[in-house]
Design a protein around this motif. Structure first.
Motif, PDB file in Angstrom:
ATOM      1  N   UNK A   1     -72.699 -81.130   7.868  1.00 60.17           N
ATOM      2  CA  UNK A   1     -72.366 -79.835   7.182  1.00 60.17           C
ATOM      3  C   UNK A   1     -72.691 -79.912   5.777  1.00 60.17           C
ATOM      4  N   UNK A   2     -72.486 -81.222   5.170  1.00 54.02           N
ATOM      5  CA  UNK A   2     -72.775 -81.664   3.724  1.00 54.02           C
ATOM      6  C   UNK A   2     -73.277 -82.754   3.620  1.00 54.02           C
TER       7      UNK A   2
ATOM      8  N   UNK B   1     -69.382 -88.084   7.302  1.00 53.99           N
ATOM      9  CA  UNK B   1     -68.168 -88.725   7.762  1.00 53.99           C
ATOM     10  C   UNK B   1     -68.343 -89.721   8.951  1.00 53.99           C
TER      11      UNK B   1
ATOM     12  N   UNK C   1     -71.168 -70.452   5.670  1.00 49.71           N
ATOM     13  CA  UNK C   1     -71.307 -72.183   5.707  1.00 49.71           C
ATOM     14  C   UNK C   1     -72.642 -72.673   5.454  1.00 49.71           C
TER      15      UNK C   1
ATOM     16  N   UNK D   1     -64.267 -82.013  -6.565  1.00 48.32           N
ATOM     17  CA  UNK D   1     -64.939 -81.725  -5.535  1.00 48.32           C
ATOM     18  C   UNK D   1     -64.465 -80.320  -5.208  1.00 48.32           C
TER      19      UNK D   1
ATOM     20  N   UNK E   1     -67.152 -77.127  -5.004  1.00 44.98           N
ATOM     21  CA  UNK E   1     -67.277 -76.415  -3.958  1.00 44.98           C
ATOM     22  C   UNK E   1     -66.943 -74.730  -4.257  1.00 44.98           C
TER      23      UNK E   1
ATOM     24  N   UNK F   1     -55.364 -93.605  12.381  1.00 41.09           N
ATOM     25  CA  UNK F   1     -54.909 -92.359  12.405  1.00 41.09           C
ATOM     26  C   UNK F   1     -56.311 -91.559  13.043  1.00 41.09           C
TER      27      UNK F   1
ATOM     28  N   UNK G   1     -58.455 -88.373  14.158  1.00 40.01           N
ATOM     29  CA  UNK G   1     -58.584 -87.066  13.963  1.00 40.01           C
ATOM     30  C   UNK G   1     -59.461 -86.492  15.074  1.00 40.01           C
TER      31      UNK G   1
ATOM     32  N   UNK H   1     -61.795 -82.653  15.014  1.00 38.01           N
ATOM     33  CA  UNK H   1     -62.150 -81.352  14.796  1.00 38.01           C
ATOM     34  C   UNK H   1     -63.617 -81.346  15.538  1.00 38.01           C
TER      35      UNK H   1
ATOM     36  N   UNK I   1     -54.730 -84.677   5.670  1.00 36.23           N
ATOM     37  CA  UNK I   1     -55.622 -85.958   5.711  1.00 36.23           C
ATOM     38  C   UNK I   1     -56.848 -85.757   5.039  1.00 36.23           C
TER      39      UNK I   1
ATOM     40  N   UNK J   1     -59.859 -86.771   4.864  1.00 36.12           N
ATOM     41  CA  UNK J   1     -61.201 -86.869   5.528  1.00 36.12           C
ATOM     42  C   UNK J   1     -61.283 -85.856   6.492  1.00 36.12           C
ATOM     43  N   UNK J   2     -60.280 -85.239   7.153  1.00 32.23           N
ATOM     44  CA  UNK J   2     -60.356 -84.009   7.912  1.00 32.23           C
ATOM     45  C   UNK J   2     -60.021 -82.685   7.023  1.00 32.23           C
ATOM     46  N   UNK J   3     -59.686 -82.923   5.871  1.00 34.32           N
ATOM     47  CA  UNK J   3     -59.841 -81.530   4.695  1.00 34.32           C
ATOM     48  C   UNK J   3     -61.327 -81.432   4.662  1.00 34.32           C
ATOM     49  N   UNK J   4     -61.834 -82.521   4.224  1.00 40.96           N
ATOM     50  CA  UNK J   4     -63.286 -82.551   4.087  1.00 40.96           C
ATOM     51  C   UNK J   4     -64.223 -82.003   4.911  1.00 40.96           C
ATOM     52  N   UNK J   5     -63.864 -82.189   6.348  1.00 35.12           N
ATOM     53  CA  UNK J   5     -64.614 -81.803   7.429  1.00 35.12           C
ATOM     54  C   UNK J   5     -64.290 -80.281   7.638  1.00 35.12           C
ATOM     55  N   UNK J   6     -63.052 -80.043   7.314  1.00 37.03           N
ATOM     56  CA  UNK J   6     -62.768 -78.697   7.790  1.00 37.03           C
ATOM     57  C   UNK J   6     -63.263 -77.739   6.434  1.00 37.03           C
ATOM     58  N   UNK J   7     -63.188 -78.166   5.347  1.00 36.40           N
ATOM     59  CA  UNK J   7     -63.793 -77.474   4.238  1.00 36.40           C
ATOM     60  C   UNK J   7     -65.437 -77.167   4.391  1.00 36.40           C
ATOM     61  N   UNK J   8     -65.981 -78.214   4.983  1.00 37.61           N
ATOM     62  CA  UNK J   8     -67.307 -78.235   5.333  1.00 37.61           C
ATOM     63  C   UNK J   8     -67.895 -77.255   6.655  1.00 37.61           C
TER      64      UNK J   8
END
Lengths: 668, 50, 73
Positions: free
Chosen positions: A57-58, A62, A92, A240, A244, A482, A484, A486, C21, C23-30
Motif C-alpha cells: 500500500x505504501x 507492516x 488510493x 506523516x 499524506x 495486541x 489487529x 484488517x 492503534x 500500526x492499524x491507523x497506518x494500514x487504514x490510511x494506506x
C-alpha cells in the motif's frame, strides 16, 4: 540485462501482468497477498528482466511480504519501475505512485482494470494523467493481456524519458528535507530527496538502511523539530499526516482533471453475493457447506468412480502388458518382482488417486480466484480472535489444504510476528493433498458407504486440533500483546475457465511429477528393503529389513490399535512425503490392485484402528519439505524441532483417545 | 540376462538419484521444496542463483 | 458518534482516527480510510465479530472494537 521492477497495491493484478509480460504462469489469485516473494522473469522481447514483487500500500512495510518490496527498492539494482495501478481505485493507488516517482527512477504506469472502472461509471482521461505525472501511462487488461505489447515497447524503448516529478510539501518540511539531504552520503542510485522524505515519514526500513551509513542523531533532531513545528499549528498533527494530506490534495486535483463520473454506480452483484455469503447467520454454515460439497464431489460423486477406473487399468491391462513384455525380454524373476510388485504397486498405488487430488485442487483454485477467500477470513475472524489468532491466518490454512509449504509461505502476510509464528507452527495440521491418498485408501476399505463424511471429519479434526492448540500456545508460549485484523475484500470475479484450469494443473502437476520421481525412487527402495533381509535375498517379507525397521515402532504403536511392523514401516517412510505411506502399504501387502489391498488390510486393521491410523497420519509429523520451510521462515531450529515434537505428541494422544475411547464405546 | 542387468541397473540408478534429489530439494525449504513450484519460473531462477 | 453506532447500510463522514492503534491507523490510511472520507457500514458479523465497511468503492473488513475507535458524523 536491465531489470524492471513491478510495483503496485495488493490485488491490482501485478502477477497477472507479470505472466503476460514474460509468458510465465505464476500463481495468481483474487485476494491481497498472493505473491509473498519476489519473482523474476524475462520480458517477451528478451530485452529486459522483470521482477514481480509482493503488493504494497505504501513503502512502509507492516508485514514480512511488504518488507520484501521495500528491501528490493533499497538494495537491488534495477533500471526502471513499472507501476501497476487499479483504475477503479485510483485515489488510493496513486499514493504509492507518488512515493515511487519520488524515488527518481524512470517509471511507467500500467493502468489496469479500466473495464471495472467504466462499469462503475467512471471515464478516465489517460493522456491527462500522463501529463500530470510526466510519465507514460498505458491502459492494460492484465488478465487478458490487452495492451501488454504496447507496454513492452514503451518500457524497452531506447529513448529514456526523463523523470521530473516533484511535489512540494510546504515550507517547514521542504526546509527539513534540504537539511537532511546535506547530511546524506553520496547517492548510489537512490534519490536523496526520497530518502529524506521517507525518513521524515518514519519509514523504519529506510531508518535501518541509513543507520548503517551515517550518524542518525542530527537527522532525528531535525525530524523532532519539524514535528514540534507542526504540532504548534495543529495539536493532533504529525509529519506523516501532513505529507499524506499534501499528497491527498494533489491526487484529488489530478482526479478532478482526469475523471468524469458518467453515472451513479449501480448495485453490483458483488454486493448481492456478499449479502448472502457474509450474512450474519449464514456465513459460517455456507463455508462449511462449500467444504462439504467439495468432499462429496472429491470422494463420493465423482472422484472415487474415476479413481476406480484408473485402478482397474493399472491392475488389469497395464500389469498384464508389462508382465508379458518382461517375459518376452527374458527378464529374471527378480526384475519382474521389482517392476510389478515394487514400481507398479508403489507408483500406481499413488497415481490412482490423481482424480481426487485434481478435484480438490480445482475447488481450492476456485476459492482463490473468485474473491471468496478474503470473505472466509472475515467470517472466521471472530472464532480466530477467541483463540489468539486473526482471520487472516485462515488463508494460509486453506492454501495448506493443497500443500503445506506454500501455506507456510503465505503466512507472511500476517502483520504480527507472533501470530505469524503461531500460524506457521499450526499449519502442518491442515490436511494437505499428499495425505488424501492415505484417506482414500482406508475409507475405500473400511468406510465404503460414508467415504466423504469420514474424510470430512478428518479435515475438521485437523482444523479443530489446530484451533485448540492455537488457544493453548497463545495463552502460554506465545502471548499476544495486541492483535489487529484488517483485510481488503476484493470484488468477486467469475474465474476464467482457462485460469482455473491452469492453476489446477499447476498444483496437480507437482503431484503427478512427484509420483514419477520421488515416489518411484521411494518405491524401489522400499521394495528392496522388503525383498532383502538378514537371511539373504528373497526372504519372506516378515524376515526382511523393512520388517525389522518397522518392528521397532510396533510396540509403541500397539496402544493406538495398529501395532504391526507394516504400519510402523509406512509411517517412517511417510516422513519424506506423506503419499509414500500408501506406496509402502501397497508394496508390503503385495496387492495387485486397490480392491485386493483393501481386502487384505481387513486382516490387520479394524474400522476403528483404521480411523485411528488416519488421524495419526494426519497429525504425526510435517513432511520433510514442510519442516525445512518452517526452519527457513522462522529462521530457528528451535521452532522447527518444536513443530515436529508437538505434532508427534498430539498425534499419539489423539490416536490413543480415538482407539481406546472407541473401544469403550463399543466400536471395533 | 543383458536386458536384465541393463533394465535393473537403470531402475536402481534412477531411483537412487531421485531419492537423493528429493531429499536435497526438500531440505532447502521455501520455494525449492514447494510441490507447486514446478511451473514457477522464478523458483528455477532462484535455485540457479544459489 | 463512532462507526459501530451506524445502522447497517448507513453512511457517515470519518472525523477522528486519533484513538486508533498506530500500526492499524497506518494500514487504514494506506487503504484510503482517512478523515473526511465517506464511509458506509455494510454489515456486521455475529457474536461481536468484525464489521465490513465501504470507503471510496473499496470494501474493508476490520474488528468491531477497532471500528469503535473511528469517530464519524
Amino acid at each position: 540485462m536491465s531489470q524492471i521492477a513491478l510495483f503496485g497495491n495488493p490485488n491490482t493484478g501485478k502477477t497477472s501482468l507479470f505472466n503476460n509480460l514474460t509468458g510465465s504462469y505464476e500463481y495468481v489469485g483474487n485476494w491481497s497477498g498472493v505473491t509473498v516473494e519476489k519473482k523474476v522473469g524475462i520480458l517477451r522481447n528478451q530485452k529486459a528482466r522483470v521482477v514481480d514483487l509482493p503488493g504494497i500500500y505504501s513503502l512502509h512495510p507492516l508485514s514480512r511480504d511488504e518488507g520484501v518490496a521495500t528491501d528490493f527498492l533499497l538494495t537491488e539494482p534495477f533500471s526502471a519501475i513499472l507501476n501497476i495501478v487499479d483504475a477503479s481505485q485510483l485515489k488510493r493507488n496513486l499514493h504509492l505512485t507518488i512515493q515511487l516517482l519520488e524515488f527518481g527512477k524512470p517509471l511507467v504506469i500500467a493502468l489496469n482494470m479500466i473495464d471495472v472502472a467504466e462499469r462503475h461509471g467512471m471515464k478516465i482521461d489517460i493522456n491527462k494523467i500522463s501529463e500530470c505525472f510526466h510519465v507514460p501511462v498505458i491502459p492494460v487488461v492484465a488478465r487478458s493481456g490487452k495492451g501488454v505489447e504496447e507496454l513492452v515497447d514503451v518500457m524497452t524503448a531506447p529513448q529514456q524519458y526523463e523523470q521530473r516529478f516533484t511535489l512540494s510539501y510546504g515550507e517547514a518540511i521542504e526546509a527539513a528535507i534540504e537539511k537532511i539531504v546535506c547530511c546524506l552520503p553520496e547517492p548510489n542510485g537512490i534519490s536523496k530527496r526520497w530518502l529524506a522524505l521517507q525518513f521524515l515519514e518514519g519509514n523504519e526500513r529506510v531508518c535501518e538502511y541509513l543507520q548503517g551509513q551515517i550518524d542518525m542523531k542530527p537527522l532525528v533532531s531535525i525530524r523532532e523539530m519539524v514535528e514540534e513545528n507542526i504540532r504548534l499549528i495543529q495539536p493532533t498533527g504529525s509529519i506523516r499526516q501532513s505529507i499524506h494530506h499534501i499528497r491527498e490534495m494533489f491526487i484529488a486535483d489530478v482526479l478532478k482533471q482526469t475523471i468524469t463520473i458518467a453515472r451513479e454506480k449501480a448495485y453490483t452483484w458483488t454486493e448481492k453475493i456478499d449479502a448472502i455469503v457474509t450474512n450474519k447467520y449464514l456465513g459460517i454454515p455456507i463455508f462449511l457447506l462449500f467444504m462439504y460439497i467439495m468432499f462429496m464431489l472429491t470422494f463420493d460423486w465423482l472422484g472415487s468412480p474415476l479413481a476406480d477406473l484408473l485402478d482397474q487399468f493399472f491392475s488389469g491391462p497395464l500389469t498384464n502388458m508389462l508382465s508379458r513384455l518382461l517375459s518376452a525380454l527374458g527378464a529374471s524373476v527378480f526384475l519382474k518382482e521389482l517392476i510389478l510388485n515394487g514400481i507398479v504397486a508403489g507408483v500406481g498405488g499413488v497415481l490412482v488417486f490423481v482424480p481426487q487430488i485434481f478435484i480438490l485442487f480445482l475447488f481450492i483454485s476456485f476459492l482463490e480466484d473468485s474473491g471468496y477467500m478474503a470473505r472466509v477470513a472475515m467470517v472466521m475472524d471472530r472464532l480466530m480472535e477467541s483463540i489468539g489468532l486473526n482471520g487472516k491466518a485462515f488463508i494460509p490454512m486453506i492454501i495448506g489444504f493443497g500443500c503445506n509449504v506454500p501455506g507456510v509461505m503465505a503466512a507472511r502476510t500476517i502483520e504480527q510476528p507472533r501470530e505469524r509464528l503461531l500460524t506457521i507452527l499450526l499449519l502442518p495440521l491442515m490436511s494437505c493433498s499428499a495425505r488424501l491418498p492415505v484417506y482414500a485408501l482406508f475409507v475405500g476399505a473400511f468406510f465404503k458407504s460414508h467415504q466423504a463424511l469420514v474424510v470430512f471429519s478428518l479435515y475438521i479434526l485437523g482444523i479443530v486440533v489446530a484451533l485448540l492448540l492455537a488457544k493453548l500456545f497463545s495463552t502460554t508460549l506465545l502471548k499476544n500483546e495486541h492483535s489487529v485484523f484488517v483485510i481488503e475484500l476484493p470484488p468477486y470475479r467469475m474465474p476464467q475457465l482457462l485460469t482455473l484450469w491452469r492453476s489446477t494443473w499447476d498444483k496437480g502437476k507437482g503431484f503427478v511429477r512427484k509420483a514419477g520421481t520421488f515416489i518411484f525412487g521411494g518405491s524401489v527402495a522400499i521394495w528392496l528393503l522388503s525383498y532383502v533381509g538378514p537371511g539373504g535375498l528373497n526372504v519372506s517379507m516378515d524376515d526382511s529389513f523393512l520388517a525389522a525397521i518397522g518392528g521397532v515402532l510396533a510396540p509403541i504403536l500397539a496402544p493406538l490399535g495398529f501395532g504391526t511392523w507394516q504400519a510402523g514401516a509406512s509411517l517412517i517412510t511417510g516422513f519424506l512425503a506423506k503419499e509414500v505411506v500408501v506406496s509402502t502399504m501397497n508394496i508390503i501387502y503385495h496387492a495387485k490392485d486397490a480392491d485386493t489391498l483393501q481386502g487384505l488390510m481387513a486382516h490387520y486393521f479394524t474400522p476403528l484402528s483404521a480411523f485411528s491410523f488416519m488421524a495419526f497420519v494426519l497429525l504425526y509429523v510435517p513432511c520433510l519439505a514442510t519442516v525445512a520451510t518452517i526452519r527457513k521462515e522462522t529462521a530457528s531450529n528451535k521452532w522447527m524441532f518444536f513443530s515436529i515434537g508437538y505434532a508427534l505428541c498430539i498425534a499419539y494422544i489423539i490416536a490413543f483417545s480415538i482407539y481406546e475411547g472407541g473401544k469403550l464405546l463399543g466400536f471395533s | 540376462m543383458i536386458a536384465d542387468i541393463a533394465i535393473g541397473g537403470l531402475i536402481f540408478l534412477y531411483a537412487g538419484w531421485m531419492l537423493v534429489r528429493h531429499i536435497r530439494k526438500s531440505t532447502k525449504g521455501a520455494c525449492a521444496s514447494c510441490s507447486l513450484s514446478d511451473g514457477c519460473s522464478s523458483c528455477h531462477a532462484n535455485m540457479k542463483n544459489q | 458518534m463512532v462507526l459501530t453506532d451506524l445502522q447497517p447500510g448507513k453512511k457517515a463522514i470519518i472525523t477522528n482516527l486519533s484513538l486508533m492503534n498506530e500500526k492499524l491507523k497506518q494500514r487504514l490510511i494506506d487503504m484510503g480510510v482517512h478523515e473526511g472520507e465517506e464511509v458506509c457500514l455494510k454489515c456486521t458479523m455475529p457474536f461481536g465479530g468484525p464489521v465490513m465497511v465501504e470507503v471510496s468503492g473499496q470494501c474493508i473488513c476490520l474488528r468491531r472494537k477497532e471500528a469503535a475507535c473511528i469517530g464519524v458524523e
